[in-house]
Design a protein around this motif. Sequence first.
Motif, short mmCIF file in Angstrom:
data_model
loop_
_atom_site.label_atom_id
_atom_site.label_comp_id
_atom_site.label_asym_id
_atom_site.label_seq_id
_atom_site.Cartn_x
_atom_site.Cartn_y
_atom_site.Cartn_z
N CYS A 1 0.84 -1.19 0.00
CA CYS A 1 0.00 0.00 0.00
C CYS A 1 0.88 1.25 0.00
CB CYS A 1 -0.92 -0.02 1.22
SG CYS A 1 -2.06 1.36 1.32
N LYS A 2 1.86 1.24 0.89
CA LYS A 2 2.78 2.37 0.98
C LYS A 2 3.53 2.56 -0.34
CE LYS A 2 7.13 3.78 3.03
NZ LYS A 2 8.28 3.43 3.87
N ALA A 3 4.04 1.48 -0.89
CA ALA A 3 4.82 1.55 -2.12
C ALA A 3 3.98 2.11 -3.28
CB ALA A 3 5.35 0.16 -2.48
N SER A 4 2.70 1.77 -3.29
CA SER A 4 1.82 2.25 -4.37
C SER A 4 1.60 3.75 -4.31
CB SER A 4 0.45 1.57 -4.27
OG SER A 4 0.58 0.20 -4.42
N PHE A 5 1.79 4.32 -3.14
CA PHE A 5 1.47 5.74 -2.97
C PHE A 5 2.70 6.63 -2.91
CE2 PHE A 5 -0.75 9.43 -1.02
CZ PHE A 5 -1.77 9.53 -1.96
N GLU A 6 3.88 6.01 -2.82
CA GLU A 6 5.11 6.79 -2.66
C GLU A 6 5.34 7.78 -3.79
OE1 GLU A 6 8.75 5.00 -0.01
OE2 GLU A 6 7.65 3.67 -1.37
N LYS A 7 5.08 7.35 -5.01
CA LYS A 7 5.32 8.23 -6.15
C LYS A 7 4.42 9.47 -6.10
CE LYS A 7 5.89 8.23 -11.15
NZ LYS A 7 5.88 7.46 -12.41
N VAL A 8 3.21 9.28 -5.60
CA VAL A 8 2.27 10.41 -5.48
C VAL A 8 2.83 11.44 -4.50
CG1 VAL A 8 -0.06 11.13 -4.80
CG2 VAL A 8 0.28 8.95 -6.01
N THR A 9 3.31 10.98 -3.36
CA THR A 9 3.83 11.94 -2.37
C THR A 9 5.07 12.64 -2.92
OG1 THR A 9 5.13 10.25 -1.20
CG2 THR A 9 2.91 10.67 -0.38
N ASN A 10 5.88 11.92 -3.70
CA ASN A 10 7.05 12.56 -4.31
C ASN A 10 6.64 13.65 -5.29
OD1 ASN A 10 8.79 10.97 -2.83
ND2 ASN A 10 9.03 9.45 -4.44
N GLU A 11 5.62 13.38 -6.08
CA GLU A 11 5.11 14.38 -7.02
C GLU A 11 4.58 15.60 -6.28
OE1 GLU A 11 5.05 14.71 -10.29
OE2 GLU A 11 5.96 12.77 -10.74
N ILE A 12 3.79 15.35 -5.25
CA ILE A 12 3.22 16.46 -4.48
C ILE A 12 4.33 17.34 -3.92
CG2 ILE A 12 1.96 17.05 -2.35
CD1 ILE A 12 0.12 14.62 -2.91
N CYS A 13 5.32 16.72 -3.30
CA CYS A 13 6.41 17.50 -2.69
C CYS A 13 7.25 18.21 -3.73
CB CYS A 13 7.27 16.59 -1.81
SG CYS A 13 6.40 16.07 -0.32
N THR A 14 7.55 17.55 -4.83
CA THR A 14 8.33 18.18 -5.90
C THR A 14 7.62 19.41 -6.44
OG1 THR A 14 9.27 16.05 -6.52
CG2 THR A 14 9.37 17.79 -8.18
N HIS A 15 6.33 19.27 -6.74
CA HIS A 15 5.59 20.39 -7.31
C HIS A 15 5.40 21.52 -6.30
CE1 HIS A 15 4.87 18.74 -11.25
NE2 HIS A 15 4.52 17.60 -10.71
N LEU A 16 5.19 21.16 -5.02
CA LEU A 16 5.09 22.20 -4.00
C LEU A 16 6.40 22.97 -3.89
CD1 LEU A 16 3.00 20.40 -1.24
CD2 LEU A 16 2.34 22.50 -2.43
N ASN A 17 7.51 22.24 -3.93
CA ASN A 17 8.82 22.92 -3.88
C ASN A 17 9.01 23.86 -5.06
OD1 ASN A 17 9.85 22.02 -1.39
ND2 ASN A 17 10.49 20.07 -2.28
N ASN A 18 8.52 23.46 -6.23
CA ASN A 18 8.59 24.33 -7.41
C ASN A 18 7.80 25.61 -7.21
OD1 ASN A 18 10.16 22.40 -8.65
ND2 ASN A 18 8.49 21.57 -9.90
N VAL A 19 6.61 25.49 -6.65
CA VAL A 19 5.78 26.66 -6.38
C VAL A 19 6.52 27.59 -5.42
CG1 VAL A 19 3.63 27.50 -5.33
CG2 VAL A 19 3.59 25.44 -6.74
N TYR A 20 7.13 27.01 -4.38
CA TYR A 20 7.88 27.80 -3.41
C TYR A 20 9.03 28.55 -4.07
CZ TYR A 20 5.64 26.69 1.03
OH TYR A 20 4.76 26.63 2.09
N LYS A 21 9.75 27.85 -4.97
CA LYS A 21 10.87 28.50 -5.68
C LYS A 21 10.36 29.69 -6.48
CE LYS A 21 14.08 24.64 -6.10
NZ LYS A 21 13.47 23.33 -6.41
N GLU A 22 9.21 29.49 -7.14
CA GLU A 22 8.63 30.59 -7.93
C GLU A 22 8.26 31.77 -7.03
OE1 GLU A 22 5.36 28.90 -10.14
OE2 GLU A 22 6.75 27.46 -11.09
N GLU A 23 7.91 31.47 -5.78
CA GLU A 23 7.53 32.52 -4.85
C GLU A 23 8.74 33.09 -4.12
OE1 GLU A 23 4.65 33.91 -4.71
OE2 GLU A 23 3.72 32.48 -6.08
N GLY A 24 9.94 32.66 -4.53
CA GLY A 24 11.16 33.25 -3.99
C GLY A 24 11.67 32.68 -2.68
N TRP A 25 11.24 31.46 -2.35
CA TRP A 25 11.77 30.83 -1.13
C TRP A 25 13.19 30.39 -1.35
CZ3 TRP A 25 10.04 29.01 3.82
CH2 TRP A 25 8.83 29.61 4.24
#
Length: 153
Positions: free
Chosen positions: A129-153
């Motif tokens: 179950c965990k393994a099936s969802f790991e890629k989703v959490t990686n995507e979420i975190c990667t994209h959130l970090n991108n948004v933060y970079k755009e906002e100048g973090w």
Amino acid sequence: STMSFSEAEVQSARGAWEKIYVDAEDNGTTVLVRMFTEHPDTKSYFTHFKGMDSAEEMKQSDQVRSHGKKVFTAINDMVQHLDNSEAFLGILNPLGKKHATQLKIDPKNFRIICDIILQLMEEKFGGDCKASFEKVTNEICTHLNNVYKEEGW
């Protein structure tokens, strides 16, 4: 930045997520309480949780419960759009922006919360179950970090 989930990955991620989302409020609350307990500095962002020291007290709090449910609802919306980057980012981007600019939440906290969700999935439903969802959490975190970079973090 588009996402690359195969149809099989989308299906197994959704199956994994459904198991934990059935009890969105309870599981969302568990995740937050664990975060606040294991990483007490994260409590400082939530002024109304500051005085709460015991996990029991936090579990009973309507504000913790409603925020836990809110987090799970947002992830659920994203999970429905794993096969559509535009729709996925349409949910994630404004959320990231709000946390970066208005709430000023350190982006490392997203990784913390995602890891706790994965941990809970593994405890309740096993490693697959965990393994099936790991890629989703990686995507979420990667994209959130991108948004933060755009906002100048």
